[in-house]
Design a protein around this motif. Sequence first.
Motif, short mmCIF file in Angstrom:
data_model
loop_
_atom_site.label_atom_id
_atom_site.label_comp_id
_atom_site.label_asym_id
_atom_site.label_seq_id
_atom_site.Cartn_x
_atom_site.Cartn_y
_atom_site.Cartn_z
N VAL A 446 30.02 65.21 -7.82
CA VAL A 446 31.08 64.72 -8.69
C VAL A 446 32.40 64.90 -7.94
CG1 VAL A 446 32.23 64.96 -10.93
CG2 VAL A 446 29.78 65.41 -10.73
N GLY A 447 33.02 63.79 -7.57
CA GLY A 447 34.21 63.84 -6.72
C GLY A 447 35.40 64.48 -7.43
N GLU A 448 36.05 65.43 -6.77
CA GLU A 448 37.12 66.21 -7.39
C GLU A 448 38.52 65.69 -7.08
OE1 GLU A 448 37.04 70.18 -5.81
OE2 GLU A 448 37.81 69.57 -3.85
N ARG A 449 38.65 64.66 -6.25
CA ARG A 449 39.97 64.32 -5.72
C ARG A 449 40.85 63.52 -6.67
NH1 ARG A 449 40.52 68.12 -2.64
NH2 ARG A 449 42.10 67.09 -1.37
N CYS A 450 40.29 63.04 -7.79
CA CYS A 450 41.12 62.40 -8.82
C CYS A 450 41.34 63.38 -9.97
CB CYS A 450 40.47 61.11 -9.32
SG CYS A 450 40.55 59.78 -8.12
N ASN A 451 41.44 64.63 -9.60
CA ASN A 451 41.66 65.71 -10.56
C ASN A 451 42.95 66.42 -10.15
OD1 ASN A 451 41.62 68.31 -11.81
ND2 ASN A 451 39.39 68.17 -12.06
N ILE A 452 43.88 66.50 -11.07
CA ILE A 452 45.18 67.13 -10.75
C ILE A 452 44.97 68.54 -10.19
CG2 ILE A 452 47.16 68.22 -11.90
CD1 ILE A 452 47.68 65.64 -13.33
N ALA A 453 43.97 69.24 -10.73
CA ALA A 453 43.72 70.61 -10.26
C ALA A 453 42.96 70.64 -8.94
CB ALA A 453 42.94 71.39 -11.32
N GLY A 454 42.40 69.49 -8.54
CA GLY A 454 41.58 69.46 -7.33
C GLY A 454 42.23 68.83 -6.13
N SER A 455 43.42 68.21 -6.33
CA SER A 455 44.07 67.54 -5.21
C SER A 455 45.58 67.48 -5.44
CB SER A 455 43.51 66.12 -5.05
OG SER A 455 44.30 65.36 -4.16
N ALA A 469 47.96 53.73 -5.47
CA ALA A 469 47.56 54.73 -4.47
C ALA A 469 46.49 55.65 -5.03
CB ALA A 469 48.78 55.53 -4.02
N CYS A 470 46.55 55.93 -6.33
CA CYS A 470 45.50 56.74 -6.97
C CYS A 470 44.15 56.05 -6.84
CB CYS A 470 45.82 56.97 -8.44
SG CYS A 470 47.17 58.12 -8.74
N MET A 471 44.13 54.73 -6.94
CA MET A 471 42.88 53.99 -6.79
C MET A 471 42.33 54.14 -5.37
SD MET A 471 42.16 52.86 -9.73
CE MET A 471 43.18 54.02 -10.66
N ASP A 472 43.23 54.20 -4.39
CA ASP A 472 42.78 54.40 -3.01
C ASP A 472 42.10 55.76 -2.86
OD1 ASP A 472 43.78 51.94 -2.27
OD2 ASP A 472 45.73 52.75 -1.62
N VAL A 473 42.64 56.78 -3.53
CA VAL A 473 42.01 58.10 -3.50
C VAL A 473 40.61 58.02 -4.10
CG1 VAL A 473 42.15 60.47 -4.37
CG2 VAL A 473 44.22 59.31 -3.59
N ALA A 474 40.51 57.33 -5.22
CA ALA A 474 39.21 57.19 -5.89
C ALA A 474 38.21 56.44 -5.03
CB ALA A 474 39.40 56.49 -7.23
N LYS A 475 38.66 55.35 -4.40
CA LYS A 475 37.77 54.56 -3.53
C LYS A 475 37.23 55.41 -2.39
CE LYS A 475 40.29 50.22 -4.26
NZ LYS A 475 41.20 49.24 -3.62
N GLN A 476 38.13 56.21 -1.80
CA GLN A 476 37.72 57.02 -0.66
C GLN A 476 36.68 58.06 -1.06
OE1 GLN A 476 38.78 56.30 2.54
NE2 GLN A 476 37.04 57.63 2.98
N GLN A 477 36.83 58.60 -2.27
CA GLN A 477 35.84 59.56 -2.75
C GLN A 477 34.45 58.94 -2.79
OE1 GLN A 477 36.79 62.72 -5.89
NE2 GLN A 477 37.79 60.88 -6.57
N VAL A 478 34.37 57.74 -3.38
CA VAL A 478 33.07 57.08 -3.50
C VAL A 478 32.52 56.78 -2.10
CG1 VAL A 478 31.87 55.05 -4.39
CG2 VAL A 478 33.68 56.11 -5.74
#
Length: 869
Positions: A446-455, A469-478
Amino acid sequence: FAWDNDDKTPQTEPPRPVSDAAQNRTPNPYQSGLLTDDKIKGFRKFPESGAVWEDTRLDWCQPSDTFPEGWPYFVRGRDSLREHITKLFSTRIAMYDGAMGTMIQKHTELDETSFRGSRFPDHPCNVKGNNDLLSITQPAIIKEIYRKYLEVGGSDMIGTNTFSSTQVAQADYKMEHLVYELNYASARLAREVCDEVTANEPTKPRFVVGALGPTNRTGSISPDVEDPSHRNVTFDELVETYFEQVVGLMDGGADILMVETIFDTLNAKAALYAIGEYLEASGLDIPVFVSGTLVDLSGRTLSGQTGEAFYASIRHCKPMCVGLNCALGAQQMVPFLERLSNIAECFVHVYSNAGLPNAMGGYDDTPADMAKYNHVFTERGWVNMIGGCCGSTPEHVAAIREMIATEQHQPRPLPALGRPKMWLSGLEDLVVDDLVNHLGYPFCNVGERCNIAGSLKFKRLIMAGDYAACMDVAKQQVADGAHVVDINVDDGMLDGHAAMQKFVKIAVTEPEVCKAPFMLDSSKFDIVLAGLKWCQGKPIVNSISLKVGEALFKEHATILRKHGAAVVVMAFDENGQAATEAEKVRICKRSYDILVNEVHFPPEDIVFDPNVLTIGTGMEEHAAYGIDFITATKQIKEQCPYVKISGGISNLSFGFRGVTYVRESIHSVFLHHAITESGMDMGIVNAKEMLALNDLDASMLRTASDLVFNKSEEATEMMLDRTTYEKEKRDARKAGTALPKMPSHLLTQQQKVKFAWDNDDKTPQTEPPRPVSDAAQNRTPNPYQSGLLTDDKIKGFRKFPESGAVWEDTRLDWCQPSDTFPEGWPYFVRGRDSLREHITKLFSTRIAMYDGAMGTMIQKHTELDETSF
């Protein structure tokens, strides 16, 4: 675990909804007039004048002796429709109807005036094309079409003329106020015709399928290309309009409810939620069918889901039948229907178009063509019900029916089912129990990088409102290996409710993000619920707990069950957070029993988080947190069949933040043992940084293991020293200087080969080690006869004075007669006894006394002068 097998069990009927009525297969009394729910009654709006019928009949119950008891007869109010459909669909392939629109178009006399009828001559806008309105203004035409499908087509079931009978769709014609009446009229017309045809052929009862169309708006797609977060309808608005539609259909005598032509699964979920609310309020068991629409040869809905993801998203409502309709001809549907048939736990249907539309928007497949192209569906046993959609007519349906009868094709048997598994979906489906992650573990990342506490990066972006830019973070996680994307926007300086909605609404339009399921993560239930209402797939909600009290806990869980979401349950109760192994197990077992036995929550959709807490803090009470989680996990899995175990893994190493290798090494040891020895299923992680156990050097493996398993009091200190060393290495690399050497106490001692004799078992001694000589080895008594010694070197050292000696003799022998003293300890006779043995006995018996200083005593003789010396 004991429950962990996947043996298949044959089904005799599709999975039933959780309501008592469905579980008990309670016959529908068909007495809507007796329903007391205020919301249901509030939607009933009959016209003061101009109605199709003079009465406002709401009850459709039949006398119990209308037809004989038992199959194939059916009497409303007496028989269970659930049981009847199960028998019908298991006995033969049932026939559905064909296109309503195609049949209406054949009535070329229908102009604007015809559509308005005598009732709406002064309506403020054009209404031609509003086919559903004809149930009120031209009921004879609609009734005739119904009858043709029943008598010519041989349909067992006919869909109501209500594809657009919702507030949302009727808004185009300014006829929102007619929605209830449209549904009531369409259902009642169908009811009357079905009853007339059944009366003539009672061994083939005919049923009314209340059709709920997709509306002309979508919850998942923005109508504004400049703003992907914009929507022109909300989930709650869809639920409300579908609820009104259901009330009208059921009041008009519908037997079954069909959510059809689904091109956006979020709309379908709203319709199914509304149906669920109606069934709960009414206490009825109404069979529900669901029909998806794959819009092109990609095999996806308009909102991007695969057929498998579509099914995973709606299976929580326990439809009796699921299938495909519209958009494609039978030839194009073949691979997609096969895939759906392979996975559906319930009955399967299909009603395809009469081919693809031609240049004029018409359909060219003749009845014979359609029968030929539908042959594959029935020959291969993929369907239980079949009909036609756009371009089809009663003659098309009749041709399919005749083909089935001629070929004697049999219906699709219900599949045997194994143990329940967590089946999530985004644009694609994901069976969590069958996952293997990029490190080879049976584990869901479960990717943590779209979590305020995780990134911190994500926090900066979301606080700045930079959703692109948040979507780019999400894409990279996947891309980096996250199977599920965690979304958490909890921050005191942020409107979490608005941020969660906007993030999810944008994310569901990004295929590289939303192909993965979401984990909607917040400590506030209203925030996760807000996000949930924009998810067309099946997500996980993180989290609920008993911290809020049992009543509210059950309320939250019930809402999530109705939405079809999986849920993370934290190990909290009214007294606080579970820290010890025993408390983790106790709270999770209590939560499980409430969820499964009282809320009827699917156990496979429960994820327990027994609290991953920080180790290596230097506080003794924190030292066992790692091993407590691992051992508690195994107990929870043993006591709570089918549940999953998850946790926020970064919490474990929080005390060592800033040094990724150290943190991920701790995580690696922890996860390896938690997964392989205790059955941990998932965790919130940074997939890109995860380390396999064999990625750790020997020293780090030992140090991390000591820390996680609390093996020594020095474990934290050792890891702090290793952290310091890793920081020094990092600084040296930045400075371009030589790397420091690892401190020796952190090095792992290398082992040499061991042999059969190579042990260090301790053997008690009875005497000190003896010299190698025969005399010492044999403890030979000293004869005390030096004069008998013949060695020249010894003899060469003997030098006696010629005069003035102390003694006149030069005695060399000191042997005593053997009878000088009695034999045995404590006596000793020189020449008879072994002095080695005697001293051993003496020193082992008591502390022997030695003498003192000679020089001191001599000094006491003060008379000793030079002459005396």
